[in-house]
Design an enzyme around this catalytic site. Structure first.
Site, PDB file in Angstrom:
ATOM      1  N   SER A 127       4.268  -1.171  -7.515  1.00 35.43           N
ATOM      2  CA  SER A 127       3.622  -1.867  -6.392  1.00 35.43           C
ATOM      3  C   SER A 127       2.719  -0.952  -5.575  1.00 35.43           C
ATOM      4  O   SER A 127       3.013   0.246  -5.395  1.00 35.43           O
ATOM      5  CB  SER A 127       4.724  -2.412  -5.477  1.00 35.43           C
ATOM      6  OG  SER A 127       4.190  -2.753  -4.216  1.00 35.43           O
ATOM      7  N   GLU A 129       2.740  -0.965  -2.562  1.00 35.62           N
ATOM      8  CA  GLU A 129       3.556  -0.515  -1.430  1.00 35.62           C
ATOM      9  C   GLU A 129       3.944   0.957  -1.584  1.00 35.62           C
ATOM     10  O   GLU A 129       4.290   1.610  -0.605  1.00 35.62           O
ATOM     11  CB  GLU A 129       4.826  -1.370  -1.305  1.00 35.62           C
ATOM     12  CG  GLU A 129       4.679  -2.604  -0.450  1.00 35.62           C
ATOM     13  CD  GLU A 129       4.442  -2.273   1.021  1.00 35.62           C
ATOM     14  OE1 GLU A 129       3.401  -2.727   1.544  1.00 35.62           O
ATOM     15  OE2 GLU A 129       5.267  -1.588   1.649  1.00 35.62           O
ATOM     16  N   TYR A 151      11.908  -0.651   0.527  1.00 37.61           N
ATOM     17  CA  TYR A 151      11.384  -1.299  -0.679  1.00 37.61           C
ATOM     18  C   TYR A 151      10.415  -0.364  -1.409  1.00 37.61           C
ATOM     19  O   TYR A 151      10.508  -0.170  -2.630  1.00 37.61           O
ATOM     20  CB  TYR A 151      10.678  -2.606  -0.305  1.00 37.61           C
ATOM     21  CG  TYR A 151       9.836  -3.202  -1.422  1.00 37.61           C
ATOM     22  CD1 TYR A 151      10.411  -3.995  -2.411  1.00 37.61           C
ATOM     23  CD2 TYR A 151       8.462  -2.962  -1.483  1.00 37.61           C
ATOM     24  CE1 TYR A 151       9.633  -4.528  -3.437  1.00 37.61           C
ATOM     25  CE2 TYR A 151       7.681  -3.493  -2.498  1.00 37.61           C
ATOM     26  CZ  TYR A 151       8.271  -4.280  -3.477  1.00 37.61           C
ATOM     27  OH  TYR A 151       7.498  -4.800  -4.482  1.00 37.61           O
TER      28      TYR A 151
END
Ligand code: NDP
Ligand code: GDR
Length: 330
Positions: A127, A129, A151
């Site tokens: 991701s 992220e 996460y």
């Protein structure tokens, strides 16, 4: 016929990927958790050709059983606790599923095929992220990772574990570093779908306004249907590798709001949006913008849905869905 196993089959990407693979003639298995998963019916209705097997990424023997049942050529690991905001309140379970779940999947693959590490091609859902507090603009496969949430940290673990298993055991394990991708199937907890559902309801007189957090964060938003095509293309390559998948454009939440409200003919929307600090995050990811040159040149992949089209298709879908609910309610 090629065979595939997908974890995260009940999620946004699981459904699009299953549709894509079924259309290509694959035999598709989906790993679904829980003995009575509330999304079973949705999967059965949307992709009736998928064979469902129960299992959980935190339970390695259940992954092994799913591999035995499906005998896949390709294993797409899309399962995760994927809501960033939730990951601060539930950091341990996020780490177990989103991080250690990847290790379980890789180890299950080794147990499943001990003598032939390339027998099953593996896709890891990494991701953007992971870039968090971005160290370069735009972000590429070479950008230093600096995650900003539990996460993001868990995804970094899964990402490097995938690379490590490729390098240690010669597995065909690829990692797609996907930037935000949305669709009418996006969960309502994510900001795009939260906005499009609210805008639809406001336009129909079913809701007065919407409470949001930080409107200045910027994301590189694409369409989920395009992004699952990239996953498949990665696993068709002779060599496994890591690829950024992005549109290479960035927009703020405010811009998303602007387009969403204009889709229903509302130009002055400032009085309809209120700030709720509970939707802000302990550490924000302020700016994401990818550079998917590598995927575009090596995979021949390119996004087909631009930002205004994405917002428009999501709002239109939600207006129709809310109208149906209104009719049903009488
Ligand atoms: P969703 O949140 O829609 O789906 C997540 C899936 O993971 C669901 O099917 C969920 O099942 C499953 N899952 C949760 N916990 C477990 C578990 N313990 N064992 C097995 N499965 C589990 O995510 P998306 O479809 O949007 O994303 C797919 C993947 O891609 C995720 O890994 C996500 O982190 C990653 N990603 C997503 C991006 C995006 O913008 N959408 C961008 C980059 C990466 P259940 O229904 O039972 O909860
Ligand atoms: P993100 O998506 O955290 O980028 O993760 P999300 O839509 O949750 O947040 C995007 C940005 O919007 C801001 N924001 C709000 N977010 C939510 N959910 N609700 C609000 O009310 C709100 N107001 C403002 C957030 O602060 C943030 O800056 C998604 C997930 O799909 C991950 O699994 C995936 O890995 C990344 O995208 C790439």
């Amino acid at each position: 016929m090629p065979r595939a196993l997908i974890s995260g089959i009940t999620g946004q990407d699981g459904l699009y990927l299953a549709e894509l693979l079924l259309a290509k003639g694959y035999v598709v298995y989906g790993l679904m958790r829980g003995q009575n998963n509330p999304k079973r019916e949705l999967v059965e209705q949307t992709v009736p050709g998928v064979h469902l097997v129960t299992g959980d990424l935190t339970d390695i023997s259940s992954i092994l059983r799913a591999l035995e049942a499906s005998q896949p050529d390709e294993f797409y690991n899309l399962g995760a606790i994927s809501f960033v905001a939730y990951s601060w309140e539930n950091a341990r379970i996020t780490s177990d599923v989103t991080g250690l779940g990847v290790l379980n999947a890789l180890e299950a693959l080794r147990l499943f095929s001990p003598t032939d590490p390339k027998r099953v091609r593996f896709y890891q859902a990494s991701s953007s992220e992971m870039f968090g507090k971005v160290q370069t603009v735009p972000q590429t496969e070479e950008t230093l990772l600096w995650p900003r949430s539990p996460y993001g940290v868990a995804k970094v673990y899964g990402h490097y574990m995938t690379i490590n298993y490729r390098e240690s055991y010669g597995m065909h394990a690829s990692s797609g570093i996907l930037f935000n991708h949305e669709s009418p199937r996006r969960g309502p907890e994510f900001v795009t779908r939260k906005i499009t559902q609210a805008v639809a309801r406001i336009s129909l007189g079913m809701q007065d306004g919407i409470m949001l957090g930080n409107l200045e964060a910027r994301r590189d938003w694409g369409f989920a249907g395009d992004y699952v095509e990239a996953m498949w293309r990665m696993l068709q390559m002779d060599e496994a590798d890591d690829y950024v998948i992005s549109t290479n454009e960035t927009h703020s939440i405010r811009e998303f709001l602007e387009l969403a409200f204009s889709e229903v003919g509302i130009d002055d929307w400032s009085h309809l949006v209120s700030f709720d600090p509970s939707f802000t995050r302990p550490a924000e990811v302020d700016l994401l913008i990818g550079d998917s040159t590598k995927a575009q040149s090596r995979l021949g992949w390119a996004p087909t849905v631009d930002f205004p089209t994405l917002v428009s298709l999501m709002v239109k879908h939600d207006v129709e869905e809310q109208e149906r609910l209104l009719v049903r309610a009488g």
